[in-house]
Every structure is written in C-alpha cells, then in structure tokens.
Design an enzyme around this catalytic site. Sequence first.
Site, PDB file in Angstrom:
ATOM      1  N   CYS B  79       0.824  -1.217   0.000  1.00 40.64           N
ATOM      2  CA  CYS B  79       0.000   0.000   0.000  1.00 40.64           C
ATOM      3  C   CYS B  79       0.853   1.260   0.000  1.00 40.64           C
ATOM      4  CB  CYS B  79      -0.918  -0.004   1.212  1.00 40.64           C
ATOM      5  SG  CYS B  79      -1.846  -1.530   1.352  1.00 40.64           S
ATOM      6  N   CYS B 210     -13.968  -0.326   6.572  1.00 41.97           N
ATOM      7  CA  CYS B 210     -12.853  -0.932   5.840  1.00 41.97           C
ATOM      8  C   CYS B 210     -12.794  -0.265   4.466  1.00 41.97           C
ATOM      9  CB  CYS B 210     -13.077  -2.424   5.638  1.00 41.97           C
ATOM     10  SG  CYS B 210     -13.359  -3.340   7.160  1.00 41.97           S
ATOM     11  N   HIS B 337      -9.138   2.613  -2.197  1.00 41.83           N
ATOM     12  CA  HIS B 337      -7.704   2.443  -2.026  1.00 41.83           C
ATOM     13  C   HIS B 337      -7.102   1.575  -3.137  1.00 41.83           C
ATOM     14  CE1 HIS B 337      -3.829   1.844  -0.383  1.00 41.83           C
ATOM     15  NE2 HIS B 337      -4.075   0.787   0.354  1.00 41.83           N
TER      16      HIS B 337
END
Lengths: 120, 396
Positions: B79, B210, B337
């Site tokens: 990430c 989340c 994301h």
Amino acid sequence: MERQPLFIGDKLNASKCNDCGNVRFPWMDYCYKCQSTNISEYLVGPKGKLMSYTISYSKPYVGKIKPPYAYAVARFPTDNGHIDVFGAIDSQEPFDDIKINGSVKLIPDKLLVKFKMGDD
Amino acid sequence: MRNVAVVGAGVFPFGRHHDLLYVEMGRPAVNEAIEDAGIDRKEIQSCYIGTTGGVGVGHEILYETGIIGIPISRVENACVSGSNAFRLAWMDVALGLSDISLVIGIEKMKDSSMADVAGGMGRLKLEMKAIAKNPSVANFGLMGPPGYFALAAHRHMAEFGTTKEELASVTVKSRQNAHNNPKAEYQNIMTVDDVLNDKMINPPLTRSQCCPKTDGAAAIIIMSEELAKKYTDTPVWVKGSGLTSSIITDLLSNLSAMPNVKSSRTAYDMAKLEPNDFFKNGFAEVHDCFSISEILHYEDFGWCKKGEGPKMINDGITQIDGDFPVNPSGGLLSCGHPLGATGVRQIAEVLYQMRKDKEVAKRQVPDENLNVALTHTMGQPMLGFTSCVNIFSRDL
Ligand SMILES: [Zn+2]
C-alpha cells in the site's frame, strides 16, 4: 536450518538468545536483535492472557478451519517479560466465551497455534 | 540536495472501472498532470510508477502519452507503493539526476482479490511447498487484511474504553468530506448508525469501516527549484520524507506501529517540524485503511497521547473546519484504495488544497491550515510491515 515443531508437549517451542536474552517464537537458530547463534530452547506457556481477538467469516489462506472462526493475540510470561503470540481460538458461534484479558491455555497442534479460553 | 517542488497533478476518478485497461486510467491522469504543470512532455526526464499488480503498465502509459526513451522504475511496496515511488522521484530530482520527474500511481482491484493484486497469491504459489511445511509462516494464513486492525481495535477498546460509536465516527467524517469529492468512490453521507448496522467484516469493523478495493490512477509532476520558479507562482515544496521497514509479528497486540512512529519522526526532523506545528497551521492525508487506523495514526504521529485518538474525532479537531483537518479528500475509506495510486492521490490533494483550486472548493481547508501538510501510507507486504510519511510546505 532444521524444521522445528511448534509445540513441545503442551508448551510453545520458543528460543532464547543466551547473549541478549531475547525470546522469540517460532523457534529460530539465530537472534534477530544481536545476530547471535548462541540460542537455547525455551518453552513458553501453556497459560496466558487474551490480549485481543476478532472473527473471520471467510476461509483462511492456510489450514483447514471452517469459517466463521476466531483468532487472537495472547500474551505469555517469560522470565524477563512476555511474548505475544498469534493464533486461532477454539470457540464456536456466537463466540460468547471469548473475553479480552481472560485466561487462555494452549492447545498443541502441528500447523497452527491454537488457544482455548479458561484456566484448564 | 536541491529543493524540489510539486507543480502539477492529475487524478483519474477512483471507483469501479471493469472495462478499462490500466493504460486507459493512467494516460488521462498523466495528461492532466502535464497540462496542470504547464510543461512540454518532452521535458520529463524520469518516471517512477507505484503499482503492485500493474506489471509493465508504466512502459505502456509512457508510450501512449508520447513520453519515450526515459528511465522508468516500477515500485512495489504494497500500500506504500505510490508514496515510495514519489520518494524515489524526489530523491532523483533532489540529487540533480533529473530536473523534472513524473510520478504515477495506479491499480486495478475490482475484479480480483487483495492477495492477487498485491502479489501475495503469486508468492504463495512460488513458495507453497515450503510454506505448508513451515509453521512459522503458515500461522499468519489465518489473518486477512483487516485482521491486524480488528485486533488493534478490540485492544484499544479494552485498554482505553474506546467505543464502537467512536470508531464509526471516523467513517462519518470521511464520508462528510468525500461528499464533496467527485473523484471519490463513495460520496454518500453516513450516520453512526448506518456505519454500525453495515455488514460485519472482522468484529468490531463493519464494511464501511474498511476501505474498498478500488480501480484508479493518479499522477504528479515534480521539478527542481530553478524550474519550478519558471513554471509556477504556487509550487508546493517537499520538506521531508521517511520510509521504514519491519515485520508484522512485532505489532500484533502493541497499539503502536513502529514504522509509523519512525517514518514520521524522520520526516519531522528533516522538515524541522514537530507534531504540534500542524495544529492551526496544517492538514494531513493519512492512511485510514480502517476506522481504527486513523485513530492509531493520530497517536503514533504524536498529535495526541496514546489512547486519546478518539477525542480528536469527538472534539471535531480533525474535521475540515477543525484545528487540524485530516483527510479532507475523504481518505481511503471513501475515495477507495487502489494500492499504488493512493500515495500519489494524497499528494495531488495537498497541491490542490494549498493552491486553493476549484477542484477542492467545496472541501477547502481553511487558509490558516495551508502552510504545511503531511501525507502517509502504510502497508503489509505479506509478513512485512512498512510506512511512508512525506511532508510538504507552501513556503520554502
Ligand atoms: Zn540476541
């Protein structure tokens, strides 16, 4: 390096560095803190404290546990502190027996670390 | 080292793009960044692309945008890939190897699993025979991506009395900001009850606590001080950067992530700033991969004491109109994301905010908070654990 079992009897097969005192689990034949290879067998458990847990509703990448299953971090005392160990909790839906800060006991297994709630 | 400025940015809308190739998301983002910077694309001398799954797509994007024959490096660090790619581009320009560098972040995630995108499944295949026999690794196969943070959330609740409503409030703030971000995947307003009644993923974290797996791309142009002064009156200066390695085994029940503490300290020292310097002076885009994550970051970055993260949310300090706005874009929870794209998108947000662009007019951080900004991503490349913090300022 020889493969080592996770458990010896009902205790975790950890290792202790004879030079700096660092305890690690799983067992390794060197110390990541001081690079020493002067390592002794050091057994941990079987009684510890549940630090945290959660529940998974999907199957794990490894192992044959059916979802939903609970997994946790438990803390075990050592002679110079403690180590925190990750593993599965032997519990069923609705998982009401799981208590953070409660006592846990290790359940020996070949592939996974497992805990059950309670003192015995 | 030379001073380096961020001068242009482009963001391809984050969301669900089943029918688009990587290059079809990356090319518009790069073209937008070039136009925004006001440069000729022939002046770009190097490129760094952050992506975990996009093998080779950097070359395709450069070719299709008519940028041919320059050094390009693909950066894979879970990430953190986008922030890491930026850091390398900054080092490249600061060292004087390039005068202008292009940073791209891109990911396609909707049609596959996290483990496929991040390369975890690939590695498992390569290593499967050894892993099945090695208990030291097999044990972690129990834990999916939210697992570590779900464990941290329950521990935070037990140790500090943090409530599930406080956790949900992080998502509520995120959606309030994303409501004014047309490039965010989720722009709907949510209440605490909406968040708590959402599908349970890993207790205590529900689905909207989340971050989603998302498709998206972002690009930025950075350049040397000398060139920046030629191209723009509103450069954003790079003031500090930290990147840290570790593994997850150290961090399971510890409510502090060492890589976050270390990366922020490295970046603070380089920027000659302290955590308090962000209040009534700056804003941040942090890695809110889960609701609890943002709270832990407040604490690890020294913005409050350990255990007091929820108070920052309760008191509205990190709302856009608070003393220290955090995630004015909506962050990962609402923007989504796309792993490699996130760190680059955050820097685009910093540029838009500091320039007071029309793009962010409806989510504009107040003037007094536009002096300094911090961006942050953290990641779990298999058993690894890493964090990257970059700090920016409006004045050199
Ligand atoms: Zn040692």
